[in-house]
Scaffold this active site. Structure first.
Site, PDB file in Angstrom:
ATOM      1  N   ASP A 244     -19.920  -1.996  -8.633  1.00 37.55           N
ATOM      2  CA  ASP A 244     -21.162  -1.933  -9.422  1.00 37.55           C
ATOM      3  C   ASP A 244     -21.269  -0.615 -10.205  1.00 37.55           C
ATOM      4  OD1 ASP A 244     -21.673  -0.194  -7.278  1.00 37.55           O
ATOM      5  OD2 ASP A 244     -23.549  -1.168  -6.667  1.00 37.55           O
ATOM      6  N   GLU A 245     -20.462   0.395  -9.812  1.00 38.21           N
ATOM      7  CA  GLU A 245     -20.577   1.699 -10.486  1.00 38.21           C
ATOM      8  C   GLU A 245     -20.181   1.637 -11.952  1.00 38.21           C
ATOM      9  OE1 GLU A 245     -19.320   5.234  -8.561  1.00 38.21           O
ATOM     10  OE2 GLU A 245     -19.952   4.537  -6.586  1.00 38.21           O
TER      11      GLU A 245
ATOM     12  N   ASP B 212       0.869  -1.180   0.000  1.00 40.70           N
ATOM     13  CA  ASP B 212       0.000   0.000   0.000  1.00 40.70           C
ATOM     14  C   ASP B 212       0.903   1.226   0.000  1.00 40.70           C
ATOM     15  OD1 ASP B 212      -1.792   2.153   1.049  1.00 40.70           O
ATOM     16  OD2 ASP B 212      -3.204   0.505   1.308  1.00 40.70           O
TER      17      ASP B 212
HETATM   18  P1  NAD Z   1     -10.055   3.112   0.266  1.00 38.88           P
HETATM   19  O1  NAD Z   1      -9.925   4.428  -0.418  1.00 38.88           O
HETATM   20  O2  NAD Z   1     -10.541   3.043   1.658  1.00 38.88           O
HETATM   21  O3  NAD Z   1      -8.631   2.366   0.237  1.00 38.88           O
HETATM   22  C1  NAD Z   1      -7.783   2.400  -0.884  1.00 38.88           C
HETATM   23  C2  NAD Z   1      -6.395   1.947  -0.436  1.00 38.88           C
HETATM   24  O4  NAD Z   1      -5.546   1.913  -1.597  1.00 38.88           O
HETATM   25  C3  NAD Z   1      -5.736   2.897   0.571  1.00 38.88           C
HETATM   26  O5  NAD Z   1      -5.126   2.157   1.601  1.00 38.88           O
HETATM   27  C4  NAD Z   1      -4.682   3.617  -0.265  1.00 38.88           C
HETATM   28  O6  NAD Z   1      -3.549   4.026   0.494  1.00 38.88           O
HETATM   29  C5  NAD Z   1      -4.319   2.544  -1.286  1.00 38.88           C
HETATM   30  N1  NAD Z   1      -3.753   3.116  -2.520  1.00 38.88           N
HETATM   31  C6  NAD Z   1      -4.239   4.147  -3.246  1.00 38.88           C
HETATM   32  N2  NAD Z   1      -3.431   4.378  -4.297  1.00 38.88           N
HETATM   33  C7  NAD Z   1      -2.425   3.461  -4.230  1.00 38.88           C
HETATM   34  C8  NAD Z   1      -1.305   3.176  -5.037  1.00 38.88           C
HETATM   35  N3  NAD Z   1      -1.015   3.898  -6.135  1.00 38.88           N
HETATM   36  N4  NAD Z   1      -0.481   2.169  -4.680  1.00 38.88           N
HETATM   37  C9  NAD Z   1      -0.741   1.421  -3.563  1.00 38.88           C
HETATM   38  N5  NAD Z   1      -1.789   1.660  -2.757  1.00 38.88           N
HETATM   39  C10 NAD Z   1      -2.627   2.654  -3.092  1.00 38.88           C
HETATM   40  O7  NAD Z   1     -10.944   2.222  -0.705  1.00 38.88           O
HETATM   41  P2  NAD Z   1     -11.985   1.062  -0.367  1.00 38.88           P
HETATM   42  O8  NAD Z   1     -13.306   1.650  -0.149  1.00 38.88           O
HETATM   43  O9  NAD Z   1     -11.385   0.168   0.631  1.00 38.88           O
HETATM   44  O10 NAD Z   1     -12.034   0.322  -1.776  1.00 38.88           O
HETATM   45  C11 NAD Z   1     -11.109  -0.722  -2.079  1.00 38.88           C
HETATM   46  C12 NAD Z   1     -11.404  -1.245  -3.476  1.00 38.88           C
HETATM   47  O11 NAD Z   1     -12.729  -1.749  -3.523  1.00 38.88           O
HETATM   48  C13 NAD Z   1     -11.316  -0.181  -4.562  1.00 38.88           C
HETATM   49  O12 NAD Z   1     -10.722  -0.767  -5.685  1.00 38.88           O
HETATM   50  C14 NAD Z   1     -12.767   0.187  -4.839  1.00 38.88           C
HETATM   51  O13 NAD Z   1     -12.919   0.592  -6.173  1.00 38.88           O
HETATM   52  C15 NAD Z   1     -13.452  -1.142  -4.587  1.00 38.88           C
HETATM   53  N6  NAD Z   1     -14.851  -1.074  -4.126  1.00 38.88           N
HETATM   54  C16 NAD Z   1     -15.203  -0.265  -3.072  1.00 38.88           C
HETATM   55  C17 NAD Z   1     -16.521  -0.265  -2.618  1.00 38.88           C
HETATM   56  C18 NAD Z   1     -16.956   0.587  -1.435  1.00 38.88           C
HETATM   57  O14 NAD Z   1     -18.144   0.671  -1.156  1.00 38.88           O
HETATM   58  N7  NAD Z   1     -16.049   1.204  -0.708  1.00 38.88           N
HETATM   59  C19 NAD Z   1     -17.470  -1.080  -3.252  1.00 38.88           C
HETATM   60  C20 NAD Z   1     -17.076  -1.870  -4.323  1.00 38.88           C
HETATM   61  C21 NAD Z   1     -15.764  -1.875  -4.740  1.00 38.88           C
HETATM   62  O1  DAU Z   2     -21.180   1.328  -5.346  1.00 35.77           O
HETATM   63  C1  DAU Z   2     -19.875   1.060  -4.958  1.00 35.77           C
HETATM   64  C2  DAU Z   2     -19.143   2.370  -4.703  1.00 35.77           C
HETATM   65  O2  DAU Z   2     -19.658   2.904  -3.491  1.00 35.77           O
HETATM   66  C3  DAU Z   2     -17.633   2.199  -4.631  1.00 35.77           C
HETATM   67  O3  DAU Z   2     -17.158   1.786  -5.881  1.00 35.77           O
HETATM   68  C4  DAU Z   2     -16.959   3.526  -4.234  1.00 35.77           C
HETATM   69  O4  DAU Z   2     -15.566   3.333  -4.053  1.00 35.77           O
HETATM   70  C5  DAU Z   2     -17.578   4.010  -2.931  1.00 35.77           C
HETATM   71  O5  DAU Z   2     -17.026   5.264  -2.593  1.00 35.77           O
HETATM   72  C6  DAU Z   2     -19.088   4.116  -3.067  1.00 35.77           C
HETATM   73  O6  DAU Z   2     -19.444   5.172  -3.991  1.00 35.77           O
HETATM   74  P1  DAU Z   2     -20.677   6.159  -3.704  1.00 35.77           P
HETATM   75  O7  DAU Z   2     -20.484   7.384  -4.500  1.00 35.77           O
HETATM   76  O8  DAU Z   2     -21.965   5.424  -3.841  1.00 35.77           O
HETATM   77  O9  DAU Z   2     -20.417   6.423  -2.117  1.00 35.77           O
HETATM   78  P2  DAU Z   2     -20.491   7.733  -1.224  1.00 35.77           P
HETATM   79  O10 DAU Z   2     -20.387   7.273   0.191  1.00 35.77           O
HETATM   80  O11 DAU Z   2     -19.558   8.784  -1.688  1.00 35.77           O
HETATM   81  O12 DAU Z   2     -21.974   8.244  -1.470  1.00 35.77           O
HETATM   82  C7  DAU Z   2     -23.093   7.407  -1.245  1.00 35.77           C
HETATM   83  C8  DAU Z   2     -24.316   8.191  -1.652  1.00 35.77           C
HETATM   84  O13 DAU Z   2     -24.514   9.258  -0.699  1.00 35.77           O
HETATM   85  C9  DAU Z   2     -24.208   8.871  -3.005  1.00 35.77           C
HETATM   86  O14 DAU Z   2     -25.471   8.848  -3.634  1.00 35.77           O
HETATM   87  C10 DAU Z   2     -23.813  10.301  -2.668  1.00 35.77           C
HETATM   88  C11 DAU Z   2     -24.493  10.550  -1.326  1.00 35.77           C
HETATM   89  N1  DAU Z   2     -23.799  11.471  -0.407  1.00 35.77           N
HETATM   90  C12 DAU Z   2     -22.502  11.235  -0.123  1.00 35.77           C
HETATM   91  C13 DAU Z   2     -21.817  12.057   0.750  1.00 35.77           C
HETATM   92  C14 DAU Z   2     -20.351  11.809   1.057  1.00 35.77           C
HETATM   93  C15 DAU Z   2     -24.497  12.508   0.188  1.00 35.77           C
HETATM   94  O15 DAU Z   2     -25.707  12.702  -0.059  1.00 35.77           O
HETATM   95  N2  DAU Z   2     -23.823  13.337   1.058  1.00 35.77           N
HETATM   96  C16 DAU Z   2     -22.504  13.162   1.344  1.00 35.77           C
HETATM   97  O16 DAU Z   2     -21.927  13.974   2.121  1.00 35.77           O
END
Ligand code: NAD
Ligand code: DAU
Length: 352
Positions: A136-137, A34
């Protein structure tokens, strides 16, 4: 003993995955690389940092030499690529880093794994696999009916989702062109411990506890499909073990909720259990996100039927566990919201 190269394991889902795997299996070795961006936090991994089967190395997945060196020094069986820039709002402000990390970083990992695993022309060591953690995005936005299937055409709208879709296509091209052993998972929105408070659920918990505005974008009726993070970790574990090479697996628990309902759930819990001066008066409707996707809804039928995956945590249980975790870990929240986050938050929300 199988060796997993986990990238981005200091972030939200990556750290949950590392902990999940080390708690579940005694015979797995995990190397976590990371680069520790603002979203990476080694505090998340305190509970496993002394585990002899775990190692952390600070590496940027775009750094070809460093990534190749990891493969040269270690006999890697599986790559699980979580590393990414993950926040849609940040991608709207600064798209370049999203293409850099999410697309070129993925390509760097693919090149290094292909080189290390090749034993002939398009023939690889037995049992190795690369898993791309996608989202899913990439499918875009749904109307009121229907669900995303694995066959739904990719139609991303934000710089974040377009970079993730681009990475998926590069991973698929490696399978189609080189028979490279891979899977892609596309999961819905995760929630749970260690999620950075730029994201909806921890942001609302943090703001409610500090009596700050709860900023809802647009009309708040956008729908997301929420899954407790451990259920995502379980799905990834199953896909690595049993997923058919070349396949994509959608992951989701049919738990769609409008954003405003999520915020109301958090308010109710905190008002009734922690601080009765918290209430819906804190909600502030603010300017909408540009290009905001209206609805996500995952059809998880394939992973359920083919691999026997199912979600174990209902939203009602998961959201309570999550809020309690943030209440019990106020120091963690304090640490991650100082410094860079403060500037980000002011820039992001002062203009709304
Ligand atoms: P996050 O932002 O919490 O974590 C990302 C991690 O990647 C961090 O630890 C960061 O330091 C590391 N990173 C970023 N750039 C890097 C680089 N160049 N080299 C090495 N490390 C690097 O993200 P998350 O929410 O844990 O998401 C993880 C994965 O899951 C992502 O690929 C995201 O697209 C996918 N995903 C997230 C969600 C969600 O709801 N959060 C849902 C579906 C898929
Ligand atoms: O669907 C999977 C995705 O979910 C992942 O791929 C992304 O990494 C993860 O960040 C997340 O994306 P979203 O854009 O759906 O998540 P976020 O938490 O940013 O926002 C969720 C919803 O809430 C979205 O419709 C935007 C809204 N929102 C978000 C924030 C931060 C608000 O209304 N107010 C806010 O302050």
């Amino acid at each position: 003993m199988k060796t997993y190269l986990v990238t981005g394991g200091a972030g939200f889902i990556g750290s949950n995955f590392v902990i999940y795997m080390l708690n579940k299996y005694n015979d797995v070795r995990i190397i976590n690389i990371d680069s520790l961006t603002y979203a990476g936090n080694l505090e998340n991994l305190k509970s496993v940092e002394n585990n002899p089967n775990y190692e952390f190395i600070q590496v940027d997945i775009c750094d070809k030499d460093a990534v190749n060196a990891i493969f040269e020094k270690n006999d890697i069986d599986y790559v699980v690529n979580f590393a990414a820039e993950s926040h849609v709002d940040r991608s709207i402000e600064n798209p370049e880093i999203f293409v850099q990390t999410n697309v070129l970083g993925t390509l760097t990992l693919l090149c290094a794994a292909k080189k290390a695993w090749s034993v002939g022309d398009d023939v690889y060591k037995d049992g190795v696999k690369y898993l791309q953690v996608s989202t899913d995005e990439v499918y875009g936005s749904l109307g009121p009916d229907g669900y995303f299937l694995e066959t739904t055409p990719l139609d991303p709208h934000s710089p974040y989702s377009s970079s993730k879709a681009s990475a998926d296509l590069v991973v698929k091209a490696y399978f189609d062109t080189y028979k490279f052993p891979m899977n892609i998972t596309r999961c819905s929105n995760n929630y749970g411990p260690f999620q950075f408070p730029e994201k909806l659920i921890p942001l609302m918990i943090n703001n409610a506890l500090s009596h700050k505005d709860l900023p809802i974008y647009g009309d708040g009726m956008q729908i997301r499909d929420w899954l407790f993070v451990e259920d995502h970790c379980k799905a990834i574990d199953m896909v690595i073990r049993d997923g058919k090479l070349g396949e994509v697996y959608n992951v989701g628990g049919h738990n769609e909720r409008p954003n405003v309902k999520i915020v109301e759930t958090i308010i109710d819990y905190i008002e009734n259990n922690v601080d009765d001066s918290v209430g819906s008066h804190l909600i502030k409707y603010v300017e909408d996100r540009k290009g905001h996707d209206r609805r996500y809804g995952i059809a998880p039928d394939k992973i359920k039927k083919d691999l026997g995956w199912y979600p174990e945590t209902t939203f009602e249980v998961g959201i309570q566990k999550t809020i309690k975790w943030y209440l019990d870990n106020r120091d963690w929240m304090q640490n991650v919201t100082s410094g860079e986050y403060q500037k980000y938050y002011e820039k992001m929300y002062s203009k709304k």
